[in-house]
Design a protein around this motif. Structure first.
Motif, short mmCIF file in Angstrom:
data_model
loop_
_atom_site.label_atom_id
_atom_site.label_comp_id
_atom_site.label_asym_id
_atom_site.label_seq_id
_atom_site.Cartn_x
_atom_site.Cartn_y
_atom_site.Cartn_z
N GLU A 1 -23.44 11.75 52.63
CA GLU A 1 -24.55 10.80 52.64
C GLU A 1 -25.33 10.95 51.34
OE1 GLU A 1 -26.88 11.93 55.97
OE2 GLU A 1 -25.39 11.31 57.46
N ALA A 2 -25.94 9.86 50.89
CA ALA A 2 -26.80 9.94 49.72
C ALA A 2 -27.96 10.89 50.01
CB ALA A 2 -27.34 8.55 49.36
N PRO B 1 -25.66 9.91 44.96
CA PRO B 1 -24.90 9.00 45.84
C PRO B 1 -23.94 9.78 46.72
CG PRO B 1 -24.85 8.25 43.55
CD PRO B 1 -25.39 9.64 43.54
N ALA B 2 -23.53 9.17 47.81
CA ALA B 2 -22.55 9.79 48.70
C ALA B 2 -21.30 10.16 47.92
CB ALA B 2 -22.20 8.84 49.85
#
Length: 209
Positions: free
Chosen positions: A90-91, A82-83
């Motif tokens: 950003e993911a 995940p971010a």
């Protein structure tokens, strides 16, 4: 090679059990002209590295990976990050054995160096990182340099990229040591309990968009 007519991978392409490292297409790296998807990088381009500033990409390995049947082999599933989990804005998706650089007080206490290289698989469950059944197909890109390098990806995350290989596909250099599974698992257990909000949040380099 990739079969554009049928939009699928050819039977001769490797599957996920054979390809455990490399950056998944869509991962952004810092180049001399800004942040670019790793799939757009070519030999001769300059990419920002953790220790050496901008370095020349000497070769690029591109593979289309077959994922049919991967749902039955959990160990091969890619890691979804995940971010902000690793300093990334950003993911992103990582292959399970892709080496990730983290900073930890525990790493310094145990290994004598605050920076430790660990396989992404060791991060399963840490800061929301999890394994996921892969997409129908994946493009995996490996950037090679004159020596082992660690590159910035998706702004703040740091990933190992190998030196150029010779004709026998042997690494020319091995500047970074990746912790074994048991050592990496121990380190991640300690990371969970450390007081810092992030395992490693480097100062993101300024690179023009």
């Amino acid at each position: 090679m990739f079969d554009f007519a049928t939009d699928s991978c050819a039977p001769s392409d490797p599957d996920l059990s054979q390809v455990a490292t490399g950056l998944v297409a869509g991962t952004k790296v810092a180049t001399q002209i800004g942040w670019r998807g790793v799939e757009a990088v070519s030999a001769g381009d300059l990419v920002l590295t953790f220790d050496g500033g901008f370095q020349i990409v000497t070769a690029v390995t591109r593979q289309y990976v077959r994922t049919a049947g991967a749902g039955d082999n959990y160990a091969t599933w890619p890691m979804v990050v995940p971010a902000d989990a690793l300093g990334n804005r950003e993911a992103m998706t990582l292959l399970p054995q892709q080496a990730v650089l983290v900073e930890s007080d525990t790493a310094e206490a145990i290994f004598g160096d605050p920076f430790a290289m660990i396989p992404a698989s060791a991060l399963d469950g840490f800061r929301g990182i999890y394994r996921a059944i892969p997409a129908d197909r994946m493009e995996v890109i490996t950037l090679h340099f004159a020596q082992d390098e660690v590159v910035f990806a998706n702004i703040g995350a740091l990933f190992h990229c190998p030196a150029t290989t010779d004709l026998l596909n042997r690494p020319v250099g091995n500047e970074y040591h990746v912790l074994g599974a048991s050592e990496a698992d121990l380190l991640v257990q300690h990371l969970v309990h450390e007081d810092s909000d992030m395992p490693f949040v480097p100062q993101a380099p300024y690179v023009a968009a």
